[in-house]
Design an enzyme around this catalytic site. Structure first.
Site, PDB file in Angstrom:
ATOM      1  N   SER A  18      24.191  28.042  -7.398  1.00  0.00           N
ATOM      2  CA  SER A  18      24.137  27.286  -6.151  1.00  0.00           C
ATOM      3  C   SER A  18      22.726  27.284  -5.576  1.00  0.00           C
ATOM      4  O   SER A  18      21.886  28.131  -5.914  1.00  0.00           O
ATOM      5  CB  SER A  18      25.100  27.902  -5.132  1.00  0.00           C
ATOM      6  OG  SER A  18      24.652  29.196  -4.746  1.00  0.00           O
ATOM      7  N   GLU A  48      18.034  25.883 -11.985  1.00  0.00           N
ATOM      8  CA  GLU A  48      18.890  24.709 -12.146  1.00  0.00           C
ATOM      9  C   GLU A  48      20.058  24.918 -11.201  1.00  0.00           C
ATOM     10  O   GLU A  48      20.953  25.724 -11.460  1.00  0.00           O
ATOM     11  CB  GLU A  48      19.345  24.583 -13.605  1.00  0.00           C
ATOM     12  CG  GLU A  48      19.879  23.213 -13.959  1.00  0.00           C
ATOM     13  CD  GLU A  48      21.365  23.121 -13.688  1.00  0.00           C
ATOM     14  OE1 GLU A  48      21.699  22.527 -12.633  1.00  0.00           O
ATOM     15  OE2 GLU A  48      22.153  23.598 -14.484  1.00  0.00           O
ATOM     16  N   CYS A  92      27.530  20.938 -12.422  1.00  0.00           N
ATOM     17  CA  CYS A  92      26.355  20.760 -11.570  1.00  0.00           C
ATOM     18  C   CYS A  92      25.959  19.287 -11.528  1.00  0.00           C
ATOM     19  O   CYS A  92      25.278  18.858 -10.594  1.00  0.00           O
ATOM     20  CB  CYS A  92      25.202  21.620 -12.055  1.00  0.00           C
ATOM     21  SG  CYS A  92      24.880  21.476 -13.819  1.00  0.00           S
TER      22      CYS A  92
END
Length: 501
Positions: free
Chosen positions: A237, A258, A292
């Protein structure tokens, strides 16, 4: 009726011994039905300095091994992954709740990055640079960086590790892996697969080349703060990234982050609507919205919005939700009940901010004990606060636009910046979007998910980010040096400087 393999069958097929999976305080549950499938003993925090020391010692050996030889280890890893694909894919489904095709697809990504990295091991190129001095040449050379800590999330429990590790190994760097506490079993299975590859590779692979740390956030922190680990690659996150990035920077380390996506799609009036619908549904509900790169914001021109929403409401109502192991299931469980609670809270907030919710109800279609929910489509009057926050669940917020520049502002108007896309047949709009999008990935007529190995992945704008996987991402795992060679018979000095020798 097909008999599904038991958890014990899957774990055994992955080479995990029962003795290593029982008796510890760290419970591992399957999101399919909430059942406990292991009780692990986490890595002792006091053992991490020794783990780091082994990695440092391994670096001194591995960096001297020729890069093509290092690539041979990765080639063998790819072979072992091919042999273990079905077993490891089944474990991804068991531990992360992905449908069968996605579990297998994740292992295929591991195989693909191994193929990429094997070729890369012979292509760690530098530059030859023109020198302003007679009889001199300058060269750019790349050298191994050092031990790398890889911290991964539950939603891609094995692929992200491989993206980092395959590159790190061919670049000459050892790896210490700290997986999510929700998916440690897949990590243990990967280490068993790698062990077989190392056994075939031989003595050139030093002890401690790739090590595993099982535990909670404090275990990750022990790696993030370690001065002898020059690179930390962390996936998770943006909240996690805000912690990791400054901690690594404080000690002048390097980070590859990332993080969150909150990814958007713009649908222009010229778009192929049927293609857009397919792209929207695949991107928004795949992995139960827990990628994601999941599509979370849909920015639609007002002239086509009503028609598109109607098509999506119909498509959403027909989505098969249930056991991810069952044939035909497209939407499996959320990772746990906490994720379900966060989704329901976000939908309540969206309604309080003027949203109209389609779907999103808790489902009883899957096994009892799992967190199953129907994907939600939410029409919003504007890009409100809840839209600007990323909820890791199958929620797709739909907003309307009238002016293309307005759509671009909305696309960039969130702090997250992983992936983005537009559906349009207008060349001017497509090119304007590609110039304007501030995300690491910008696509035309394809959704934001489904990144390929050959392209560098990442580019999180909120934290400065980094890049992993393909393209020139390998440079993040190495250090660059500029070398000047004087092949003349003179040493140029500053004008007017003279001395005798």
């Amino acid at each position: 009726m097909t008999t599904l393999p038991t958890a014990a069958d899957i774990l055994s097929a992955c080479g995990l011994e029962p003795a290593a999976l029982t008796g510890g305080p760290m419970a591992v549950h399957s999101p399919i039905n909430g059942a406990q499938i292991a009780a692990l003993t986490p890595t002792a925090l006091e053992d991490i300095p020794a783990i780091r020391a082994r990695s440092v010692a391994a670096f001194d050996v591995w960096r001297k091994v020729p890069a093509p030889r290092r690539g041979e280890l990765v080639r063998l890893l790819g072979e072992e992954l091919r042999a273990a694909k079905d077993a490891l894919g089944a474990l991804v489904t068991l531990e992360a709740g992905k449908i069968t095709s996605e579990g297998l697809g994740e292992v295929q990504e591991m195989i693909d990055i191994c193929d990429f990295a094997v070729g890369l091991s012979r292509q760690l190129y530098g530059l030859t640079i023109a020198s302003e001095r007679p009889g001199h040449v300058m060269r750019e050379t790349w050298h191994p960086l050092g031990p790398c800590a890889v911290i991964t999330a539950f939603n891609f429990p094995v692929a992200v590790w491989s993206w980092n590790t395959a590159l790190a190994l061919v670049c000459g760097d050892p790896v210490i892996w700290k997986p999510s506490d929700k998916s440690p079993l897949t990590a243990m299975a990967c280490m068993e697969i790698l062990r077989r590859a190392v056994e075939r590779f031989g003595d050139d692979a030093p002890e401690g080349l790739v090590q595993l740390v099982i535990g909670q956030a404090e275990h990750g922190a022990a790696l993030v703060e370690a001065p002898d680990i020059p690179l930390v690659s962390a996936t998770g996150s943006t909240r996690m990234g805000r912690i990791v990035g400054p901690k690594v920077a404080e000690r002048f380390g390097r980070s590859i982050l990332e993080l969150g996506g909150n990814n958007a799609m713009i649908v222009a009036p010229s778009a192929d609507i049927d293609m857009a619908v397919r792209g929207i549904v695949f991107s928004a509900v795949g992995t139960a919205g827990q990628r994601c790169t999941s599509l979370r914001r849909l920015i639609v021109h007002e002239s086509i919005a009503d028609d598109l929403v109607a098509k999506l409401v119909k498509a959403y109502a027909s989505l098969p939700v249930g056991d991810p192991r069952a044939p035909g299931t497209l939407v499996g469980p959320l990772i746990d009940t906490s994720a379900l609670d966060r989704m329901q809270a976000a939908l309540a907030r969206a309604q309080s901010e003027g949203g109209t919710v389609h779907g999103g109800a808790v489902s009883d279609a899957g096994p009892k004990g799992g967190a199953y929910v129907a994907p939600a489509l939410v029409e919003m009057p504007a890009q409100t606060d809840v839209v600007r926050e990323e909820t890791f669940a199958p929620i797709l917020y739909v907003m309307r636009y009238s002016d293309f520049d307005q759509a671009l502002v909305m696309q960039n108007g969130v702090p997250q910046g992983l992936s983005s896309c537009i559906f349009t047949l207008n060349l001017r709009e497509a090119e304007a979007f590609l110039q304007a999008s501030d995300c690491g990935i910008a696509n035309v007529n394809i959704g934001p998910s489904g990144a390929e190995i050959g392209g560098a992945f990442g580019g999180e704008k909120e934290t400065g980010g980094g890049r992993e996987s393909g393209s020139d991402a390998w440079k993040g795992y190495m250090r660059r040096a500029t070398n000047t060679v004087n092949y003349s018979d003179a040493l140029p000095l500053a004008q007017g400087v003279r001395f005798d020798v």
